[in-house]
Design a protein around this motif. Structure first.
Motif, mmCIF file in Angstrom:
data_model
loop_
_atom_site.group_PDB
_atom_site.id
_atom_site.type_symbol
_atom_site.label_atom_id
_atom_site.label_comp_id
_atom_site.label_asym_id
_atom_site.label_seq_id
_atom_site.Cartn_x
_atom_site.Cartn_y
_atom_site.Cartn_z
ATOM 1 N N GLY A 1 0.835 -1.319 0.124
ATOM 2 C CA GLY A 1 0.196 -0.016 -0.087
ATOM 3 C C GLY A 1 0.717 1.291 0.055
ATOM 4 N N GLY A 2 1.954 1.318 -0.100
ATOM 5 C CA GLY A 2 2.880 2.319 -0.110
ATOM 6 C C GLY A 2 3.449 2.910 -1.445
ATOM 7 N N SER A 3 3.180 2.183 -2.333
ATOM 8 C CA SER A 3 3.397 2.720 -3.762
ATOM 9 C C SER A 3 2.429 2.009 -4.845
ATOM 10 C CB SER A 3 4.886 2.059 -3.801
ATOM 11 O OG SER A 3 5.340 2.280 -5.180
ATOM 12 N N LEU B 1 -2.701 -0.729 5.578
ATOM 13 C CA LEU B 1 -1.520 -0.736 4.764
ATOM 14 C C LEU B 1 -0.445 -1.607 5.188
ATOM 15 C CD1 LEU B 1 -1.044 3.201 4.695
ATOM 16 C CD2 LEU B 1 -2.188 1.805 2.934
ATOM 17 N N PHE B 2 -0.367 -2.788 4.402
ATOM 18 C CA PHE B 2 0.847 -3.746 4.799
ATOM 19 C C PHE B 2 1.935 -3.725 3.901
ATOM 20 C CE2 PHE B 2 -1.565 -7.630 6.675
ATOM 21 C CZ PHE B 2 -2.147 -6.920 7.494
ATOM 22 N N GLU B 3 3.188 -3.237 4.480
ATOM 23 C CA GLU B 3 4.262 -2.882 3.529
ATOM 24 C C GLU B 3 5.465 -3.228 4.367
ATOM 25 O OE1 GLU B 3 6.169 -1.365 1.389
ATOM 26 O OE2 GLU B 3 4.577 -0.913 -0.095
ATOM 27 N N GLU C 1 8.332 3.469 5.647
ATOM 28 C CA GLU C 1 8.431 5.155 5.291
ATOM 29 C C GLU C 1 7.331 5.428 4.344
ATOM 30 O OE1 GLU C 1 9.531 8.303 6.094
ATOM 31 O OE2 GLU C 1 9.604 6.752 7.921
ATOM 32 N N ARG C 2 7.192 4.611 3.296
ATOM 33 C CA ARG C 2 6.339 4.662 2.185
ATOM 34 C C ARG C 2 4.965 4.725 2.521
ATOM 35 N NH1 ARG C 2 8.364 1.120 -3.116
ATOM 36 N NH2 ARG C 2 10.058 2.491 -3.948
ATOM 37 N N ALA C 3 4.641 3.874 3.519
ATOM 38 C CA ALA C 3 3.318 3.318 4.064
ATOM 39 C C ALA C 3 2.870 4.599 4.958
ATOM 40 C CB ALA C 3 3.034 2.301 4.660
ATOM 41 N N ASP D 1 -4.810 -8.212 -2.448
ATOM 42 C CA ASP D 1 -3.411 -8.736 -2.257
ATOM 43 C C ASP D 1 -2.829 -8.483 -3.452
ATOM 44 O OD1 ASP D 1 -1.351 -10.579 -2.405
ATOM 45 O OD2 ASP D 1 -2.672 -12.282 -3.312
ATOM 46 N N ASN D 2 -2.076 -7.230 -3.249
ATOM 47 C CA ASN D 2 -1.377 -6.678 -4.375
ATOM 48 C C ASN D 2 0.406 -6.778 -4.449
ATOM 49 O OD1 ASN D 2 -1.130 -4.232 -6.602
ATOM 50 N ND2 ASN D 2 -0.393 -3.444 -4.528
ATOM 51 N N ALA D 3 0.856 -6.755 -3.267
ATOM 52 C CA ALA D 3 2.384 -6.579 -3.161
ATOM 53 C C ALA D 3 3.035 -7.539 -4.176
ATOM 54 C CB ALA D 3 2.772 -6.490 -1.650
ATOM 55 N N ALA E 1 10.080 -16.206 -14.175
ATOM 56 C CA ALA E 1 9.607 -16.724 -12.351
ATOM 57 C C ALA E 1 8.433 -15.613 -12.184
ATOM 58 C CB ALA E 1 10.806 -16.271 -11.649
ATOM 59 N N TYR E 2 8.608 -14.478 -12.891
ATOM 60 C CA TYR E 2 7.469 -13.624 -12.541
ATOM 61 C C TYR E 2 6.088 -13.991 -13.319
ATOM 62 C CZ TYR E 2 4.779 -9.157 -12.842
ATOM 63 O OH TYR E 2 3.911 -8.277 -12.406
ATOM 64 N N SER E 3 6.179 -14.503 -14.440
ATOM 65 C CA SER E 3 4.988 -15.044 -15.188
ATOM 66 C C SER E 3 4.282 -16.162 -14.626
ATOM 67 C CB SER E 3 5.257 -15.005 -16.851
ATOM 68 O OG SER E 3 5.638 -13.891 -17.395
HETATM 69 P P1 NAD Z 1 5.499 -0.683 -6.836
HETATM 70 O O1 NAD Z 1 6.905 -1.139 -6.770
HETATM 71 O O2 NAD Z 1 5.174 0.643 -7.126
HETATM 72 O O3 NAD Z 1 4.591 -1.134 -5.292
HETATM 73 C C1 NAD Z 1 4.604 -2.303 -4.795
HETATM 74 C C2 NAD Z 1 4.690 -2.158 -3.219
HETATM 75 O O4 NAD Z 1 4.977 -3.404 -2.583
HETATM 76 C C3 NAD Z 1 6.134 -1.511 -2.826
HETATM 77 O O5 NAD Z 1 5.754 -0.402 -2.024
HETATM 78 C C4 NAD Z 1 6.870 -2.520 -2.122
HETATM 79 O O6 NAD Z 1 7.542 -1.857 -0.956
HETATM 80 C C5 NAD Z 1 5.797 -3.540 -1.784
HETATM 81 N N1 NAD Z 1 6.496 -4.760 -1.399
HETATM 82 C C6 NAD Z 1 7.300 -5.449 -2.084
HETATM 83 N N2 NAD Z 1 7.713 -6.823 -1.680
HETATM 84 C C7 NAD Z 1 6.998 -6.671 -0.490
HETATM 85 C C8 NAD Z 1 6.966 -7.691 0.480
HETATM 86 N N3 NAD Z 1 7.457 -8.793 0.431
HETATM 87 N N4 NAD Z 1 5.846 -7.378 1.433
HETATM 88 C C9 NAD Z 1 5.550 -6.396 1.465
HETATM 89 N N5 NAD Z 1 5.367 -5.358 0.775
HETATM 90 C C10 NAD Z 1 6.205 -5.465 -0.436
HETATM 91 O O7 NAD Z 1 4.730 -1.631 -7.911
HETATM 92 P P2 NAD Z 1 3.477 -1.868 -8.517
HETATM 93 O O8 NAD Z 1 3.593 -1.602 -9.959
HETATM 94 O O9 NAD Z 1 2.325 -0.901 -7.965
HETATM 95 O O10 NAD Z 1 3.101 -3.469 -8.029
HETATM 96 C C11 NAD Z 1 1.928 -3.692 -7.632
HETATM 97 C C12 NAD Z 1 1.411 -4.962 -7.998
HETATM 98 O O11 NAD Z 1 1.201 -4.795 -9.385
HETATM 99 C C13 NAD Z 1 2.608 -6.127 -8.124
HETATM 100 O O12 NAD Z 1 1.972 -7.327 -7.676
HETATM 101 C C14 NAD Z 1 2.805 -6.376 -9.822
HETATM 102 O O13 NAD Z 1 3.327 -7.667 -10.022
HETATM 103 C C15 NAD Z 1 1.697 -6.051 -10.208
HETATM 104 N N6 NAD Z 1 1.550 -5.239 -11.797
HETATM 105 C C16 NAD Z 1 2.329 -4.247 -11.691
HETATM 106 C C17 NAD Z 1 2.467 -3.903 -13.220
HETATM 107 C C18 NAD Z 1 3.081 -2.688 -13.744
HETATM 108 O O14 NAD Z 1 3.255 -2.354 -14.789
HETATM 109 N N7 NAD Z 1 3.464 -1.737 -12.640
HETATM 110 C C19 NAD Z 1 1.918 -4.646 -14.323
HETATM 111 C C20 NAD Z 1 0.860 -5.771 -13.884
HETATM 112 C C21 NAD Z 1 0.849 -6.181 -12.531
#
Ligand code: NAD
Length: 257
Positions: free
Chosen positions: A12-14, A33-35, A39-41, A87-89, A154-156
């Motif tokens: 939730g911080g970014s 916010l789970f982060e 700081e960001r959160a 569930d987004n991180a 790995a990501y995919s």
């Molecule tokens: P981001 O890096 O801006 O934000 C992700 C946040 O998750 C960061 O603040 C980071 O500190 C936190 N985080 C990372 N690992 C963590 C952990 N182990 N525990 C707790 N917090 C953790 O990235 P984003 O683009 O907003 O990504 C969010 C989601 O969107 C991700 O799952 C990503 O795979 C997905 N996504 C992003 C895009 C893109 O183009 N940005 C496209 C498709 C899917």
């Protein structure tokens, strides 16, 4: 306590998590916010506070079961209900040719993106099943509709695994009136590049993919986090009360190239 709905937002911080947290707070949810990066959160929380909303912060690494379990418990202890889990991180992790990817890099990406989904859902169920609710998982076009992002194996795989898990969970949890859906964004302008490490010779295995005017058909630009947050809010709310077990693409047709 009380009747005000509550939402957990991981990452939730970014980026997407931040935009969704602000959107949900603006719509009246108390937001946890789970982060990893507190700081960001903190900055997001202060913004919610200054806009009249309610927030809490849990310093949770979503791949750590103990942290996930205690974070969720703290939200319930403080607010007495959990209605929405976003569930987004997630991380891109290490991008490398398969031949050159270390097993430890693979594990880190899978644990951060996929194991975390299992952990969050598992530990949210005991609380969410009391009142029902909505679980929204951030997957991606990668792994389900797009396979040309060479180096992202790995990501995919983690993102594809999240979709299968979402469908299993949607059926299993329907009896508790918990809906489970996944969103699949294309490129979004966030900080995700900061946790991306390239290894090995990617050019050796890369396949060029190009639309006549760039690779983003609708707007010729990445999406922005607020566009994704609108979809998260829709899935969190009663406006989507008959939608569960579904992945929704939000990519301006990028994945159809
Ligand atoms: P981001 O890096 O801006 O934000 C992700 C946040 O998750 C960061 O603040 C980071 O500190 C936190 N985080 C990372 N690992 C963590 C952990 N182990 N525990 C707790 N917090 C953790 O990235 P984003 O683009 O907003 O990504 C969010 C989601 O969107 C991700 O799952 C990503 O795979 C997905 N996504 C992003 C895009 C893109 O183009 N940005 C496209 C498709 C899917």
């Amino acid at each position: 306590m009380g009747e005000q709905k509550t939402a957990i937002v991981t990452g939730g911080g970014s980026g997407i998590g931040k935009a969704a947290a602000l959107k949900l707070a603006e719509q009246g949810y108390r937001v946890a916010l789970f982060e990893l990066k507190e700081e960001r959160a903190r900055e997001v929380g202060e913004f919610i506070d200054s806009s009249g909303g309610t927030y809490m912060i849990e310093n949770v690494d979503v791949s750590n079961e103990e942290k996930v379990a205690s974070g969720i418990r703290h939200v319930f202890e403080k607010w007495g209900r959990i209605d929405v889990l976003f569930d987004n991180a997630g991380i891109n992790g290490t991008i490398a040719p398969i031949e050159e990817m270390e097993a430890s890099d693979w594990d880190h990406t899978i644990q951060t993106n996929l194991k975390s989904t299992f952990l969050l859902v598992k530990h949210a169920i005991p609380y969410m099943k009391e009142v029902g609710g909505s679980i929204i998982i951030t997957s991606s076009i990668n792994g389900s509709r797009t396979f040309s992002n060479i180096g992202f194996s790995a990501y995919s795989s983690s993102k594809a695994g999240q979709i299968t898990f979402m469908k299993m969970a949607a059926l299993e949890l329907a009896r508790y009136k918990i809906r489970v859906n996944a969103i699949c964004p294309g490129a979004v302008d966030t900080n995700i590049g900061q946790n991306t490490e390239e290894k090995g010779n990617l050019d050796k295995v890369r396949i060029p993919v190009e639309f006549p005017n760039g690779d983003k058909p609708l707007e010729n630009a990445p999406g922005n986090p607020e566009q994704i947050a609108d979809l998260v809010y829709f899935l969190a709310s009663e406006h989507s009360s008959h939608i569960t077990g579904t992945e929704i693409y939000i990519d301006g047709a990028e994945s159809l190239l």
